[in-house]
Design a protein around this motif. Structure first.
Motif, PDB file in Angstrom:
ATOM      1  N   ARG A 182     -14.970   9.078  -4.534  1.00  0.00           N
ATOM      2  CA  ARG A 182     -15.480   7.873  -5.164  1.00  0.00           C
ATOM      3  C   ARG A 182     -16.660   7.392  -4.562  1.00  0.00           C
ATOM      4  O   ARG A 182     -17.354   7.103  -4.966  1.00  0.00           O
ATOM      5  N   ALA A 183     -16.043   7.212  -2.991  1.00  0.00           N
ATOM      6  CA  ALA A 183     -17.005   6.030  -2.222  1.00  0.00           C
ATOM      7  C   ALA A 183     -18.304   6.941  -1.882  1.00  0.00           C
ATOM      8  O   ALA A 183     -19.335   5.784  -1.592  1.00  0.00           O
ATOM      9  N   ASP A 184     -17.708   8.466  -1.546  1.00  0.00           N
ATOM     10  CA  ASP A 184     -19.363   9.292  -1.659  1.00  0.00           C
ATOM     11  C   ASP A 184     -20.470   9.299  -2.573  1.00  0.00           C
ATOM     12  O   ASP A 184     -21.421   9.211  -2.665  1.00  0.00           O
ATOM     13  N   VAL A 185     -19.405   9.335  -3.678  1.00  0.00           N
ATOM     14  CA  VAL A 185     -20.768   9.202  -5.423  1.00  0.00           C
ATOM     15  C   VAL A 185     -20.448   8.212  -5.322  1.00  0.00           C
ATOM     16  O   VAL A 185     -21.927   7.405  -5.503  1.00  0.00           O
ATOM     17  N   LEU A 186     -19.595   6.522  -5.034  1.00  0.00           N
ATOM     18  CA  LEU A 186     -20.759   5.102  -5.454  1.00  0.00           C
ATOM     19  C   LEU A 186     -22.223   5.046  -3.979  1.00  0.00           C
ATOM     20  O   LEU A 186     -23.178   4.188  -4.854  1.00  0.00           O
ATOM     21  N   LEU A 187     -21.938   5.755  -2.774  1.00  0.00           N
ATOM     22  CA  LEU A 187     -23.041   5.316  -1.845  1.00  0.00           C
ATOM     23  C   LEU A 187     -24.284   6.601  -2.294  1.00  0.00           C
ATOM     24  O   LEU A 187     -25.538   5.438  -2.333  1.00  0.00           O
ATOM     25  N   GLN A 188     -24.265   7.156  -3.022  1.00  0.00           N
ATOM     26  CA  GLN A 188     -25.331   8.199  -3.156  1.00  0.00           C
ATOM     27  C   GLN A 188     -26.040   7.936  -4.067  1.00  0.00           C
ATOM     28  O   GLN A 188     -26.836   7.838  -4.873  1.00  0.00           O
ATOM     29  N   THR A 189     -24.676   7.170  -5.311  1.00  0.00           N
ATOM     30  CA  THR A 189     -25.798   6.609  -6.402  1.00  0.00           C
ATOM     31  C   THR A 189     -26.175   5.590  -6.453  1.00  0.00           C
ATOM     32  O   THR A 189     -27.511   5.612  -6.807  1.00  0.00           O
ATOM     33  N   GLN A 196     -35.192   5.251  -7.214  1.00  0.00           N
ATOM     34  CA  GLN A 196     -35.676   5.608  -8.448  1.00  0.00           C
ATOM     35  C   GLN A 196     -36.146   3.868  -9.381  1.00  0.00           C
ATOM     36  O   GLN A 196     -37.276   4.168  -9.624  1.00  0.00           O
ATOM     37  N   ARG A 197     -35.341   3.710  -9.273  1.00  0.00           N
ATOM     38  CA  ARG A 197     -36.103   2.207  -9.970  1.00  0.00           C
ATOM     39  C   ARG A 197     -36.609   1.404  -9.428  1.00  0.00           C
ATOM     40  O   ARG A 197     -36.734  -0.041  -9.324  1.00  0.00           O
ATOM     41  N   ASP A 198     -36.610   1.132  -7.727  1.00  0.00           N
ATOM     42  CA  ASP A 198     -37.145   0.853  -7.077  1.00  0.00           C
ATOM     43  C   ASP A 198     -36.800  -0.862  -6.615  1.00  0.00           C
ATOM     44  O   ASP A 198     -36.928  -1.639  -6.973  1.00  0.00           O
ATOM     45  N   LEU A 199     -35.625  -0.434  -6.550  1.00  0.00           N
ATOM     46  CA  LEU A 199     -34.683  -1.872  -6.202  1.00  0.00           C
ATOM     47  C   LEU A 199     -35.191  -2.956  -5.209  1.00  0.00           C
ATOM     48  O   LEU A 199     -35.576  -1.882  -4.136  1.00  0.00           O
ATOM     49  N   SER A 200     -35.170  -4.450  -5.261  1.00  0.00           N
ATOM     50  CA  SER A 200     -34.982  -4.937  -4.710  1.00  0.00           C
ATOM     51  C   SER A 200     -34.019  -5.516  -4.366  1.00  0.00           C
ATOM     52  O   SER A 200     -33.286  -6.116  -3.035  1.00  0.00           O
ATOM     53  N   HIS A 201     -32.343  -6.024  -5.242  1.00  0.00           N
ATOM     54  CA  HIS A 201     -31.068  -6.780  -4.966  1.00  0.00           C
ATOM     55  C   HIS A 201     -30.354  -5.344  -5.648  1.00  0.00           C
ATOM     56  O   HIS A 201     -30.920  -4.858  -7.145  1.00  0.00           O
ATOM     57  N   LEU A 202     -29.566  -5.314  -5.765  1.00  0.00           N
ATOM     58  CA  LEU A 202     -27.970  -4.376  -5.945  1.00  0.00           C
ATOM     59  C   LEU A 202     -27.013  -5.383  -6.306  1.00  0.00           C
ATOM     60  O   LEU A 202     -26.375  -5.784  -5.095  1.00  0.00           O
ATOM     61  N   PHE A 203     -26.578  -5.954  -7.489  1.00  0.00           N
ATOM     62  CA  PHE A 203     -25.354  -6.957  -7.456  1.00  0.00           C
ATOM     63  C   PHE A 203     -24.003  -5.888  -7.601  1.00  0.00           C
ATOM     64  O   PHE A 203     -24.014  -5.084  -8.409  1.00  0.00           O
ATOM     65  N   ILE A 204     -23.466  -5.693  -6.118  1.00  0.00           N
ATOM     66  CA  ILE A 204     -21.783  -5.653  -6.701  1.00  0.00           C
ATOM     67  C   ILE A 204     -20.583  -5.513  -7.078  1.00  0.00           C
ATOM     68  O   ILE A 204     -20.419  -7.518  -6.370  1.00  0.00           O
ATOM     69  N   ASP A 205     -20.469  -5.360  -8.671  1.00  0.00           N
ATOM     70  CA  ASP A 205     -18.810  -6.025  -9.541  1.00  0.00           C
ATOM     71  C   ASP A 205     -17.622  -5.877  -9.052  1.00  0.00           C
ATOM     72  O   ASP A 205     -17.454  -4.441  -9.054  1.00  0.00           O
ATOM     73  N   LEU A 206     -16.405  -6.020  -7.900  1.00  0.00           N
ATOM     74  CA  LEU A 206     -15.749  -5.806  -7.225  1.00  0.00           C
ATOM     75  C   LEU A 206     -14.653  -6.739  -8.188  1.00  0.00           C
ATOM     76  O   LEU A 206     -13.180  -6.421  -8.128  1.00  0.00           O
ATOM     77  N   SER A 207     -14.960  -6.953  -9.298  1.00  0.00           N
ATOM     78  CA  SER A 207     -13.823  -7.586 -10.123  1.00  0.00           C
ATOM     79  C   SER A 207     -12.733  -6.996 -10.505  1.00  0.00           C
ATOM     80  O   SER A 207     -12.049  -6.789 -11.362  1.00  0.00           O
ATOM     81  N   SER A 226     -26.220   0.370   3.945  1.00  0.00           N
ATOM     82  CA  SER A 226     -26.358   1.921   3.843  1.00  0.00           C
ATOM     83  C   SER A 226     -27.969   1.356   3.570  1.00  0.00           C
ATOM     84  O   SER A 226     -29.077   1.625   3.497  1.00  0.00           O
ATOM     85  N   LEU A 227     -27.617   0.370   2.199  1.00  0.00           N
ATOM     86  CA  LEU A 227     -28.401   0.021   1.444  1.00  0.00           C
ATOM     87  C   LEU A 227     -29.195  -1.391   2.339  1.00  0.00           C
ATOM     88  O   LEU A 227     -30.987  -0.943   2.064  1.00  0.00           O
ATOM     89  N   GLU A 228     -29.140  -1.560   3.102  1.00  0.00           N
ATOM     90  CA  GLU A 228     -29.947  -2.411   3.703  1.00  0.00           C
ATOM     91  C   GLU A 228     -31.324  -1.896   4.432  1.00  0.00           C
ATOM     92  O   GLU A 228     -32.097  -1.989   4.444  1.00  0.00           O
ATOM     93  N   LEU A 229     -30.309  -0.392   5.090  1.00  0.00           N
ATOM     94  CA  LEU A 229     -31.701   0.363   5.735  1.00  0.00           C
ATOM     95  C   LEU A 229     -32.504   0.743   4.570  1.00  0.00           C
ATOM     96  O   LEU A 229     -33.852   1.221   5.397  1.00  0.00           O
ATOM     97  N   VAL A 230     -32.074   0.775   3.816  1.00  0.00           N
ATOM     98  CA  VAL A 230     -33.624   1.501   2.141  1.00  0.00           C
ATOM     99  C   VAL A 230     -34.625   0.364   2.348  1.00  0.00           C
ATOM    100  O   VAL A 230     -34.383   0.018   1.039  1.00  0.00           O
ATOM    101  N   GLY A 231     -33.403  -1.048   2.617  1.00  0.00           N
ATOM    102  CA  GLY A 231     -34.465  -2.735   2.153  1.00  0.00           C
ATOM    103  C   GLY A 231     -34.039  -2.771   1.033  1.00  0.00           C
ATOM    104  O   GLY A 231     -34.581  -4.207   0.014  1.00  0.00           O
ATOM    105  N   VAL A 232     -32.982  -3.153   0.817  1.00  0.00           N
ATOM    106  CA  VAL A 232     -32.207  -3.391  -0.710  1.00  0.00           C
ATOM    107  C   VAL A 232     -31.022  -3.943  -0.020  1.00  0.00           C
ATOM    108  O   VAL A 232     -30.062  -4.203   0.173  1.00  0.00           O
TER     109      VAL A 232
END
Length: 278
Positions: A182-189, A196-207, A226-232
């Motif tokens: 699941r971690a691999d799927v989360l990372l790839q997704t 694809q969506r040209d995101l600048s910020h991604l909120f990860i909800d761990l609740s 990984s996200l930081e490396l692509v500017g997110v």
């Protein structure tokens, strides 16, 4: 008195001819429920009877084993397609042995064949049916595993939705446990959707994550890096007190990541920040 080799061959060939002549009758006898029997099912049974009949002709052992193996694979795939349980379908093999044994007995008695012929024919039938069962079972299990793996893959994909909320901003809610797959799927997704969506910020909800141990914390940190490396930029939300305490205890440094106890708090703080306004 024992038969000579040529006589034995001729008697065995006679058995094959008789089985070939009666193949449709034998196949119909094999049906456990004749009222619901179908033409397709009948032809499948006729095919195995035909292969067995052909096996009594000398010099075709390797070809016959290939044909019986293909028959087993074909029926294994069909069983999966039509949702037939493995134990139920394997019972039919016992029925094949019984019906063939009964017909063999009639052929032997009618034609006064030798005991040597009976033994030889029985050995051939058993060997072929054992191979059919092996091919059927391995194909069934392989096909079933492929279905389970595909279902798991689909589930994992669906369990990692990236939900856009504003231009360049999205939320990744995580519910349930996190393992390697699941971690691999989360990372790839996360990486794919961010691009694809040209995101600048991604909120990860761990609740919705009940347990955060060393492994889970490591996976989350890997996704953030990984996200930081692509500017997110990543924002963690839903950090319950016990989860925060666990992260501190584990010694994983989240000091560079914005963290909030609830998604509402995270969104309300960031929607008015200069970073997101830009």
């Amino acid at each position: 008195m024992s038969l000579n080799r040529q006589s034995l061959i001729e008697e065995i060939k006679l058995v094959g001819n008789k089985i070939e002549e009666k193949k449709y009758d034998i196949a119909r006898e094999m049906a456990e429920d004749r009222d619901s029997d179908t033409d397709q099912a009948l032809e499948i049974r006729v095919k195995i009877v035909h292969i067995i009949a052909d096996s009594f002709d000398q010099g075709q052992d390797s070809e016959i084993m290939d044909r019986i193996t293909e028959w087993g694979k074909m029926t294994g795939e069909l069983a999966i397609t039509y949702g037939v349980a493995l134990d139920e379908s394997l019972k039919s093999v016992s029925n094949i042995r019984v019906i063939l044994g009964k017909n063999l007995e009639e052929i032997v008695q009618t034609n006064k064949l030798s005991i040597e012929t009976v033994f030889e024919v029985t050995r051939k039938i058993d060997r072929l049916l054992d191979q059919a069962v092996y091919a059927y079972s391995t194909t069934y299990v392989k096909s079933y595993k492929e279905i389970i793996d595909k279902a798991k893959e689909d589930f994992l994909t669906l369990s990692a939705p990236v939900v856009p909320i504003l231009d360049g901003i999205a939320v990744l809610p995580i519910i349930g446990g996190i393992d390697t797959d699941r971690a691999d799927v989360l990372l790839q997704t996360a990486l794919r959707e961010s691009a694809q969506r040209d995101l600048s910020h991604l909120f990860i909800d761990l609740s919705g994550v009940a347990v955060v141990d060393t492994m889970v914390a490591h996976y989350i940190f890997k996704i953030i890096q990984s996200l930081e490396l692509v500017g997110v930029r990543t924002v963690l939300a839903g950090i319950r007190p016990e989860v925060a305490q666990t992260m501190v205890t584990l010694g994983i440094n989240f000091s560079q990541v914005k963290t909030y106890s609830t998604m509402q708090q995270a969104l309300s703080r960031h929607m008015t920040s200069e970073i997101l306004i830009k």
